[in-house]
Write a protein that holds these residues in place. Structure first.
Motif, PDB file in Angstrom:
ATOM      1  N   GLN A  41      16.397  74.335 -85.234  1.00  0.00           N
ATOM      2  CA  GLN A  41      14.992  74.212 -85.612  1.00  0.00           C
ATOM      3  C   GLN A  41      14.118  74.406 -84.374  1.00  0.00           C
ATOM      4  O   GLN A  41      13.545  73.466 -83.834  1.00  0.00           O
ATOM      5  CB  GLN A  41      14.728  72.854 -86.257  1.00  0.00           C
ATOM      6  N   ASP A  42      14.042  75.660 -83.926  1.00  0.00           N
ATOM      7  CA  ASP A  42      13.338  75.947 -82.674  1.00  0.00           C
ATOM      8  C   ASP A  42      12.244  76.989 -82.846  1.00  0.00           C
ATOM      9  O   ASP A  42      11.875  77.672 -81.904  1.00  0.00           O
ATOM     10  CB  ASP A  42      14.336  76.413 -81.609  1.00  0.00           C
ATOM     11  N   ASP A  43      11.716  77.121 -84.059  1.00  0.00           N
ATOM     12  CA  ASP A  43      10.651  78.091 -84.308  1.00  0.00           C
ATOM     13  C   ASP A  43       9.396  77.658 -83.556  1.00  0.00           C
ATOM     14  O   ASP A  43       8.832  76.590 -83.821  1.00  0.00           O
ATOM     15  CB  ASP A  43      10.368  78.164 -85.816  1.00  0.00           C
ATOM     16  N   PRO A  44       8.927  78.449 -82.582  1.00  0.00           N
ATOM     17  CA  PRO A  44       7.757  78.030 -81.790  1.00  0.00           C
ATOM     18  C   PRO A  44       6.479  77.920 -82.597  1.00  0.00           C
ATOM     19  O   PRO A  44       5.513  77.296 -82.154  1.00  0.00           O
ATOM     20  CB  PRO A  44       7.647  79.130 -80.720  1.00  0.00           C
ATOM     21  N   ASP A  45       6.446  78.526 -83.795  1.00  0.00           N
ATOM     22  CA  ASP A  45       5.241  78.459 -84.624  1.00  0.00           C
ATOM     23  C   ASP A  45       5.192  77.198 -85.480  1.00  0.00           C
ATOM     24  O   ASP A  45       4.193  76.958 -86.168  1.00  0.00           O
ATOM     25  CB  ASP A  45       5.162  79.695 -85.537  1.00  0.00           C
ATOM     26  N   ASN A  46       6.253  76.401 -85.472  1.00  0.00           N
ATOM     27  CA  ASN A  46       6.309  75.198 -86.289  1.00  0.00           C
ATOM     28  C   ASN A  46       6.493  73.967 -85.412  1.00  0.00           C
ATOM     29  O   ASN A  46       6.873  74.054 -84.239  1.00  0.00           O
ATOM     30  CB  ASN A  46       7.458  75.284 -87.300  1.00  0.00           C
ATOM     31  N   LEU A  47       6.258  72.803 -86.000  1.00  0.00           N
ATOM     32  CA  LEU A  47       6.509  71.557 -85.294  1.00  0.00           C
ATOM     33  C   LEU A  47       7.991  71.422 -84.988  1.00  0.00           C
ATOM     34  O   LEU A  47       8.848  71.806 -85.786  1.00  0.00           O
ATOM     35  CB  LEU A  47       6.079  70.369 -86.161  1.00  0.00           C
ATOM     36  N   SER A  48       8.319  70.853 -83.830  1.00  0.00           N
ATOM     37  CA  SER A  48       9.707  70.558 -83.523  1.00  0.00           C
ATOM     38  C   SER A  48      10.201  69.463 -84.460  1.00  0.00           C
ATOM     39  O   SER A  48       9.404  68.719 -85.056  1.00  0.00           O
ATOM     40  CB  SER A  48       9.841  70.093 -82.076  1.00  0.00           C
ATOM     41  N   LEU A  49      11.516  69.336 -84.579  1.00  0.00           N
ATOM     42  CA  LEU A  49      12.071  68.300 -85.433  1.00  0.00           C
ATOM     43  C   LEU A  49      11.666  66.918 -84.931  1.00  0.00           C
ATOM     44  O   LEU A  49      11.334  66.022 -85.721  1.00  0.00           O
ATOM     45  CB  LEU A  49      13.590  68.433 -85.500  1.00  0.00           C
ATOM     46  N   GLU A  50      11.677  66.720 -83.617  1.00  0.00           N
ATOM     47  CA  GLU A  50      11.260  65.433 -83.054  1.00  0.00           C
ATOM     48  C   GLU A  50       9.816  65.113 -83.446  1.00  0.00           C
ATOM     49  O   GLU A  50       9.490  63.977 -83.808  1.00  0.00           O
ATOM     50  CB  GLU A  50      11.400  65.457 -81.535  1.00  0.00           C
ATOM     51  N   ALA A  51       8.955  66.112 -83.364  1.00  0.00           N
ATOM     52  CA  ALA A  51       7.553  65.894 -83.728  1.00  0.00           C
ATOM     53  C   ALA A  51       7.416  65.570 -85.208  1.00  0.00           C
ATOM     54  O   ALA A  51       6.586  64.730 -85.595  1.00  0.00           O
ATOM     55  CB  ALA A  51       6.716  67.124 -83.368  1.00  0.00           C
ATOM     56  N   ARG A  52       8.201  66.218 -86.047  1.00  0.00           N
ATOM     57  CA  ARG A  52       8.158  65.924 -87.484  1.00  0.00           C
ATOM     58  C   ARG A  52       8.582  64.478 -87.751  1.00  0.00           C
ATOM     59  O   ARG A  52       7.971  63.764 -88.546  1.00  0.00           O
ATOM     60  CB  ARG A  52       9.091  66.866 -88.246  1.00  0.00           C
ATOM     61  N   LEU A  53       9.669  64.052 -87.091  1.00  0.00           N
ATOM     62  CA  LEU A  53      10.161  62.693 -87.304  1.00  0.00           C
ATOM     63  C   LEU A  53       9.141  61.659 -86.840  1.00  0.00           C
ATOM     64  O   LEU A  53       8.913  60.646 -87.520  1.00  0.00           O
ATOM     65  CB  LEU A  53      11.484  62.508 -86.561  1.00  0.00           C
ATOM     66  N   GLU A  54       8.531  61.902 -85.707  1.00  0.00           N
ATOM     67  CA  GLU A  54       7.534  60.968 -85.197  1.00  0.00           C
ATOM     68  C   GLU A  54       6.312  60.916 -86.120  1.00  0.00           C
ATOM     69  O   GLU A  54       5.787  59.832 -86.420  1.00  0.00           O
ATOM     70  CB  GLU A  54       7.109  61.374 -83.787  1.00  0.00           C
TER      71      GLU A  54
END
Length: 458
Positions: A196-209
């Protein structure tokens, strides 16, 4: 002195698949982790993908719980061990709360864990209350903790739902519609964290937070009731693999590996040697057996086919008549060609006859056991591909709840291959027989198949 272990616990289920229960479970685990609590998360049913997300959210390994595949004794022991060291236990269900036999509700009832249900409320309001009431009352013996209303459009939307609920059905959380927080998915389920490293989307860590932030101040974050968990005391497996070096493929193409399977092999005395069919050009030295688990070979088919050194090493290993267990993606890798989801055909290792092809719609999933001469091993199937021009099957999987034949099981010499993902603790002795070369009724080892050109694919 009581051996019972006590721990707050909550079972998070849903009215159906696709309601957002993995996101909610991960957000709740992350919230409590941020509070300094040790959170242990379990996933109901056979699943390699959701547990990777949940492990990242909780910073703890995630184990499967399934009354059919793993058995009640295994589930009981895992919960007991978790209760001894955890501040909170979360269990994420599968499909809808009452779907399947056994269902998520069956598991929750078996261990008296209170249940919270997630409902995607998009396109309805008071009907959420009606569905919630049905979920709460359908199995009176189940502890119903409350509802989580997901994908709400406004504060008014929340109020309509809450005002419609009876007094004894709580609205534990109301989550706004946040499309950018949805976990990305593809043909077999959620995308693995490392991809999950698409630069146009939120990172997985950011989604979880961000998802954890949405839960702040809501009743769902309160510690659930404390549950009493009893020990099972499962027998220690015999050291049937003592002195054996087992090579296990593990990389981006082969990652569908239950930690319980690995623990069992180690408990039986095996020395495990990890290798990458993508990056390594040879096998680890001195191996006595190979395990090629499932994963996503179709996403890496070009690189796998181009790694001629590894393909040749596996062909030589097979020609020596040593044991190989290939599951789903591992079986596709051993065949002659694999046509990916874009229609491009790639040569594979050429150990077994057969051609794999990805399918865009139809697939196969569900619980099955492998009826082998060494004993029955339980597991499951989950794939969006088919294989043709293969060996004649030695047997077919037995479906847990349907009389139709399951997946084809291939055996040639000491090589066993199938679409089935096996859960090793369901029959340790049979697994040991497959990997130590003492299989019952094994034909004489034959020569490896030679890879054919892609023009042979139908």
């Amino acid at each position: 002195m009581s051996t019972t272990a006590y721990c707050p616990a909550l079972f998070l289920s849903a009215m159906a698949s696709g309601q957002g229960k993995t996101t909610v479970t991960a957000a709740l685990a992350r919230h409590h982790r941020r509070q300094g609590r040790r959170v242990t998360v379990f996933k109901t049913g056979p699943d390699y993908l959701d547990p990777q997300i949940l492990a990242l959210a909780s910073d703890q390994p995630v184990e499967p719980l399934d009354l059919w595949m793993a058995g009640e004794a295994f589930c009981r022991e895992q919960l007991y061990r978790a209760a001894q060291v955890s501040d909170l236990i979360l269990v994420e269900g599968a499909m809808g709360l009452h779907d399947g036999t056994p269902s998520s509700a069956d598991l929750a009832i078996a261990f008296d864990i209170p249940v919270a249900c997630v409902i995607n409320a998009r396109g309805m309001a008071q009907t959420v209350a009606a569905i919630g009431l049905g979920l709460a009352r359908y199995r009176p013996e189940m502890q119903f903790h409350g509802l989580v209303a997901n994908a709400l459009g406004s504060e008014r939307h929340r109020q309509l739902i809450e005002d419609s609920l009876p007094d004894d059905v709580r609205l534990l959380a109301a989550l706004p519609r946040e499309e950018h927080l949805a976990l990305p998915s593809r043909h077999l389920g959620l995308v693995q964290p490392g991809e999950q490293d698409d630069p146009d989307n939120l990172s997985l860590e950011a989604r979880l937070e961000a998802a954890a932030n949405l839960l702040e101040g809501q009743a769902l974050t309160e510690l659930p009731p404390t549950v009493a968990f009893e020990p099972q005391n499962i027998d220690t497996p015999p050291p049937a693999l003592a002195g054996k070096r087992i090579g296990i493929a593990r990389d981006a193409a082969f990652s569908f590996i239950y930690a319980a399977n690995v623990r069992l092999l180690e408990a039986m005395g095996a020395e495990l040697c990890w290798f990458s069919p993508l990056a390594d050009t040879s096998l680890p030295e001195g191996l006595d057996a190979l395990w090629l688990p499932g994963g996503y070979p179709e996403l890496h088919a070009a690189a796998l086919g181009a790694n001629h050194g590894m393909c040749q090493a596996i062909r030589h290993f097979d020609a020596r008549g040593l044991p190989i267990l290939a599951e789903c993606g591992g079986m596709l890798y051993l065949q002659q060609t694999l046509t990916d989801q874009h229609g491009t055909c790639h040569p594979m290792a050429g150990v077994l006859p057969g051609h794999g092809e990805m399918r865009t719609k139809r697939g196969c999933q569900g619980m099955q056991s492998a009826p082998l001469p060494e004993g029955e091993i339980r597991g499951h199937a989950h794939h969006h591909s088919r294989s043709h021009d293969t060996l004649t099957p030695m047997a077919h999987g037995r479906r847990a709840s349907h009389p139709a034949p399951g997946e084809a099981i291939f055996r040639r010499g000491r090589l066993n291959a199938s679409y089935l993902h096996l859960f090793f603790p369901s029959n340790p002795e049979a697994v040991a027989a497959l990997l130590d070369g003492t299989m019952d009724g094994s034909p004489t080892p034959g020569a490896s198949a030679h890879a054919k050109s892609c023009s042979h694919v139908e």
